[in-house]
Design a protein around this motif. Sequence first.
Motif, PDB file in Angstrom:
ATOM      1  N   VAL A 340       0.627  -1.310   0.086  1.00 52.31           N
ATOM      2  CA  VAL A 340      -0.026   0.478   0.326  1.00 52.31           C
ATOM      3  C   VAL A 340       0.990   1.301  -0.195  1.00 52.31           C
ATOM      4  CG1 VAL A 340      -1.612  -1.676   0.865  1.00 52.31           C
ATOM      5  CG2 VAL A 340      -0.267   0.548   2.826  1.00 52.31           C
ATOM      6  N   LEU A 341       0.619   2.053  -0.583  1.00 49.77           N
ATOM      7  CA  LEU A 341       0.859   3.612  -0.666  1.00 49.77           C
ATOM      8  C   LEU A 341       0.559   5.018   0.195  1.00 49.77           C
ATOM      9  CD1 LEU A 341       1.332   2.568  -3.780  1.00 49.77           C
ATOM     10  CD2 LEU A 341       0.828   4.299  -4.322  1.00 49.77           C
ATOM     11  N   THR A 342       1.734   5.300   1.233  1.00 47.08           N
ATOM     12  CA  THR A 342       1.653   5.786   2.018  1.00 47.08           C
ATOM     13  C   THR A 342       1.847   7.033   2.148  1.00 47.08           C
ATOM     14  OG1 THR A 342       4.080   5.570   3.164  1.00 47.08           O
ATOM     15  CG2 THR A 342       2.299   4.581   4.135  1.00 47.08           C
ATOM     16  N   LYS A 343       1.549   8.006   2.292  1.00 45.65           N
ATOM     17  CA  LYS A 343       1.558   9.674   2.283  1.00 45.65           C
ATOM     18  C   LYS A 343       3.288   9.847   1.962  1.00 45.65           C
ATOM     19  CE  LYS A 343       0.872  15.178   4.418  1.00 45.65           C
ATOM     20  NZ  LYS A 343       0.367  14.849   2.157  1.00 45.65           N
ATOM     21  N   PRO A 344       3.987  10.185   1.185  1.00 52.34           N
ATOM     22  CA  PRO A 344       5.314  10.612   1.105  1.00 52.34           C
ATOM     23  C   PRO A 344       5.158  11.821   2.665  1.00 52.34           C
ATOM     24  CG  PRO A 344       4.377  10.974  -1.309  1.00 52.34           C
ATOM     25  CD  PRO A 344       3.107  10.950  -0.210  1.00 52.34           C
ATOM     26  N   THR A 345       6.619  11.629   3.101  1.00 52.12           N
ATOM     27  CA  THR A 345       6.964  12.997   4.752  1.00 52.12           C
ATOM     28  C   THR A 345       8.285  13.145   4.390  1.00 52.12           C
ATOM     29  OG1 THR A 345       6.910  11.046   5.891  1.00 52.12           O
ATOM     30  CG2 THR A 345       4.678  12.241   5.327  1.00 52.12           C
ATOM     31  N   GLY A 346       8.687  14.326   4.460  1.00 57.46           N
ATOM     32  CA  GLY A 346      10.100  14.946   5.022  1.00 57.46           C
ATOM     33  C   GLY A 346       9.767  16.629   3.854  1.00 57.46           C
ATOM     34  N   LEU A 347      11.732  16.894   4.561  1.00 59.99           N
ATOM     35  CA  LEU A 347      10.695  18.611   3.686  1.00 59.99           C
ATOM     36  C   LEU A 347      11.928  18.230   2.615  1.00 59.99           C
ATOM     37  CD1 LEU A 347       9.913  21.247   4.727  1.00 59.99           C
ATOM     38  CD2 LEU A 347      12.697  21.462   5.680  1.00 59.99           C
ATOM     39  N   LEU A 348      12.618  17.885   2.418  1.00 55.74           N
ATOM     40  CA  LEU A 348      13.631  17.845   1.314  1.00 55.74           C
ATOM     41  C   LEU A 348      13.593  16.945   0.038  1.00 55.74           C
ATOM     42  CD1 LEU A 348      17.357  19.438   2.591  1.00 55.74           C
ATOM     43  CD2 LEU A 348      15.627  20.994   1.740  1.00 55.74           C
ATOM     44  N   VAL A 349      13.185  15.705   0.876  1.00 55.23           N
ATOM     45  CA  VAL A 349      12.869  14.743  -0.317  1.00 55.23           C
ATOM     46  C   VAL A 349      11.750  14.001   0.039  1.00 55.23           C
ATOM     47  CG1 VAL A 349      14.949  14.718  -1.006  1.00 55.23           C
ATOM     48  CG2 VAL A 349      14.907  13.342   1.177  1.00 55.23           C
ATOM     49  N   PRO A 350      11.456  14.300  -0.084  1.00 58.86           N
ATOM     50  CA  PRO A 350       9.279  13.850   0.759  1.00 58.86           C
ATOM     51  C   PRO A 350       9.447  12.229  -0.190  1.00 58.86           C
ATOM     52  CG  PRO A 350       8.650  15.573  -0.767  1.00 58.86           C
ATOM     53  CD  PRO A 350      10.358  16.158  -0.282  1.00 58.86           C
ATOM     54  N   THR A 351       8.892  10.975   0.700  1.00 65.03           N
ATOM     55  CA  THR A 351       9.321   9.839   0.264  1.00 65.03           C
ATOM     56  C   THR A 351       8.185   8.701   1.188  1.00 65.03           C
ATOM     57  OG1 THR A 351      11.753   9.872  -0.559  1.00 65.03           O
ATOM     58  CG2 THR A 351      10.372   7.706  -0.062  1.00 65.03           C
ATOM     59  N   GLY A 352       7.205   8.354   0.628  1.00 65.15           N
ATOM     60  CA  GLY A 352       6.123   7.734   0.703  1.00 65.15           C
ATOM     61  C   GLY A 352       6.883   6.074   0.915  1.00 65.15           C
ATOM     62  N   SER A 353       6.328   5.065   1.452  1.00 60.88           N
ATOM     63  CA  SER A 353       6.287   3.807   2.399  1.00 60.88           C
ATOM     64  C   SER A 353       5.482   2.910   0.929  1.00 60.88           C
ATOM     65  CB  SER A 353       5.859   3.826   3.659  1.00 60.88           C
ATOM     66  OG  SER A 353       7.271   4.020   4.031  1.00 60.88           O
ATOM     67  N   LEU A 354       6.611   1.457   0.406  1.00 61.79           N
ATOM     68  CA  LEU A 354       5.746   0.869  -0.083  1.00 61.79           C
ATOM     69  C   LEU A 354       5.444  -0.155   1.174  1.00 61.79           C
ATOM     70  CD1 LEU A 354       7.416   0.125  -3.032  1.00 61.79           C
ATOM     71  CD2 LEU A 354       5.110   1.269  -2.762  1.00 61.79           C
ATOM     72  N   ALA A 355       3.379   0.029   2.004  1.00 56.82           N
ATOM     73  CA  ALA A 355       4.419  -0.560   3.344  1.00 56.82           C
ATOM     74  C   ALA A 355       3.049  -1.836   3.092  1.00 56.82           C
ATOM     75  CB  ALA A 355       3.263   0.347   4.162  1.00 56.82           C
ATOM     76  N   ALA A 356       3.115  -2.830   4.357  1.00 59.63           N
ATOM     77  CA  ALA A 356       2.603  -3.465   5.023  1.00 59.63           C
ATOM     78  C   ALA A 356       1.099  -3.071   5.046  1.00 59.63           C
ATOM     79  CB  ALA A 356       2.604  -4.672   5.046  1.00 59.63           C
ATOM     80  N   ALA A 357       0.563  -2.041   5.953  1.00 60.96           N
ATOM     81  CA  ALA A 357      -0.185  -1.879   6.516  1.00 60.96           C
ATOM     82  C   ALA A 357      -1.800  -0.529   5.760  1.00 60.96           C
ATOM     83  CB  ALA A 357      -0.271  -1.056   7.929  1.00 60.96           C
ATOM     84  N   ALA A 358      -2.408  -1.558   6.132  1.00 60.50           N
ATOM     85  CA  ALA A 358      -3.353   0.073   5.110  1.00 60.50           C
ATOM     86  C   ALA A 358      -3.279   1.632   5.594  1.00 60.50           C
ATOM     87  CB  ALA A 358      -4.947  -0.283   5.421  1.00 60.50           C
ATOM     88  N   SER A 359      -3.045   2.346   4.294  1.00 61.26           N
ATOM     89  CA  SER A 359      -3.135   4.039   4.927  1.00 61.26           C
ATOM     90  C   SER A 359      -3.758   4.661   3.971  1.00 61.26           C
ATOM     91  CB  SER A 359      -1.515   3.661   4.712  1.00 61.26           C
ATOM     92  OG  SER A 359      -1.232   5.261   4.517  1.00 61.26           O
ATOM     93  N   THR A 360      -4.420   5.362   4.331  1.00 60.27           N
ATOM     94  CA  THR A 360      -5.219   5.806   3.342  1.00 60.27           C
ATOM     95  C   THR A 360      -6.043   7.297   4.290  1.00 60.27           C
ATOM     96  OG1 THR A 360      -8.426   5.054   4.784  1.00 60.27           O
ATOM     97  CG2 THR A 360      -7.233   4.030   2.801  1.00 60.27           C
ATOM     98  N   GLY A 361      -6.424   8.471   2.996  1.00 67.79           N
ATOM     99  CA  GLY A 361      -6.830   9.253   3.730  1.00 67.79           C
ATOM    100  C   GLY A 361      -6.101  10.624   3.438  1.00 67.79           C
TER     101      GLY A 361
END
Length: 526
Positions: A340-361
């Motif tokens: 599942v795609l999570t929200k990209p975070t970080g100030l200079l190089v925001p990056t999301g995760s390819l995670a196992a847990a659900a992430s919505t909203g």
Amino acid sequence: MHRFAPRLIVVIALLSASAAAAAGSFSKSYQRIGSFDGTQLGALVLVPRDQGPGPFPLVVMPASWSLPNLEYLGRASQMASDGYVVVSYTSRGFWDSAGRIDIAGAATVEDVSAVIDWALAHTPSDPGRIGASGISYGAGTSLLAAGRDSRIKAVAALSGWGDLQASLYANQTTSKQGITLLVAAGTITGRPGPELAQVTARALLNDFDGAVNAVLPVAAERGARSELAHLNANGTAVLLANSYNDGLFPPGQYVEFYKGLTGPRQLMFSHGDHATAELPGALGLPNAVYDATVRWFDHHLKGRANGVPAEPRVKLATPSSGWLGYADWNAVQASPATYVLTKPTGLLVPTGSLAAAASTGWSHGILTAVPTVADSGVVLVSGLLQGLGLPAVASIPLVNRSGAAVWTGPTYASKRVLAGSPSLRVTVTPSQSSVSLFAYLYSVDAAGMGKLLSYKPYSLRNVTARVARTVQIDLEATSAEIPAGHRLALVIDTKDPRYADVTSLAGTVSFSSPASAPSQLLVPLR
């Protein structure tokens, strides 16, 4: 140049015929074959000699776009020495064949049947054992002809197309480099008909959408998907082969065509770019794709009990030169790893995760028309290098986050094998009515250097701006080893030099993951 081509081919053919005569296994001659409308086609005709009276199975080989009938000489000679009549001819409008290039039009397809007629009248060919085979343009022509001529019992279509629109206009995105290559090659080596002339004129004006639109009205009938019902009714044995990184006819459209076949069938994917996997085999060099082609004809035209029916219907080449076998394409795609795609975070190089847990909203935006270091490479060149173990690369930390969204997965403790087609579902909200998206999947090492595994374009055209829509992007099929210590990275941006995008400056695209359709990436990992 064209007036010298017949003389050149005659000289080479006669020299080859002299060598063949010494071997005593088959004869070879250059012929001018009159087609159904009187158009003269330049052909090499190979006939078994000292192998009994016949009749022999016949294989007709239309040449590729821009190549003469000498293209298949090496493999045709081997087949003739093993009891096949082989007619390899230059496609209408190219080199020593008269007429105009009609982009797999009715005349070009009918030429196959006319060549069969000629061979049955002038060689010891068996009317009940006829095959057709070719590379690229010859592959597409062979498939179309088999659907319209029930005498063709078996086909081997290598680096061809089943769906012309899906090839040149994948997800409504025009392959700029692919169109340029086809136009240039056709203009240099042939005589364009009205359609190709129109395509050429639009391409010269940098109007690649216009170039494709010149063909789209007839694209459906120029693809073998339009002949599926006839192929299935005839029970035609169809072998399809392509390269993972084919820059002209990407493998995904062959998968969809293969899934529609019900008769004897096999699908093979190898590493490389357009025609690079099988051209050495056409010249007579050792080659897995052409070895499979000959065995296909041996079984379906000669009736040899060589084990072909018991082989896996889908065969995927691995980087180590082995093959993975599957009962069908559904088996290839079975039980994928789900991220599942999570929200990209970080100030200079925001990056999301390819995670196992659900992430919505969540929601994350990028600017449109901002170039990044992520791209699909150069048509023909990048795929060829991929086949040599040198795929396109990009530094994931250096991907410009203002113009791209990036997600990375967990580091693998042991080697994994990706075999099949990754699939992405993501919700996007463009600020403009048209935008092109480009999705890339990388294998990334500890230093952040990514090797391109697969990619796919997807264009939204004339949609309502600022309205969220969920899109499904099936990336191209591939096979790759992901070493221990590496991880996956997904990049989505809005520019790629290979394609004529519809992205405009000063826009944005927001990615989100609603609870009703969580954004996710499915990867067929082993």
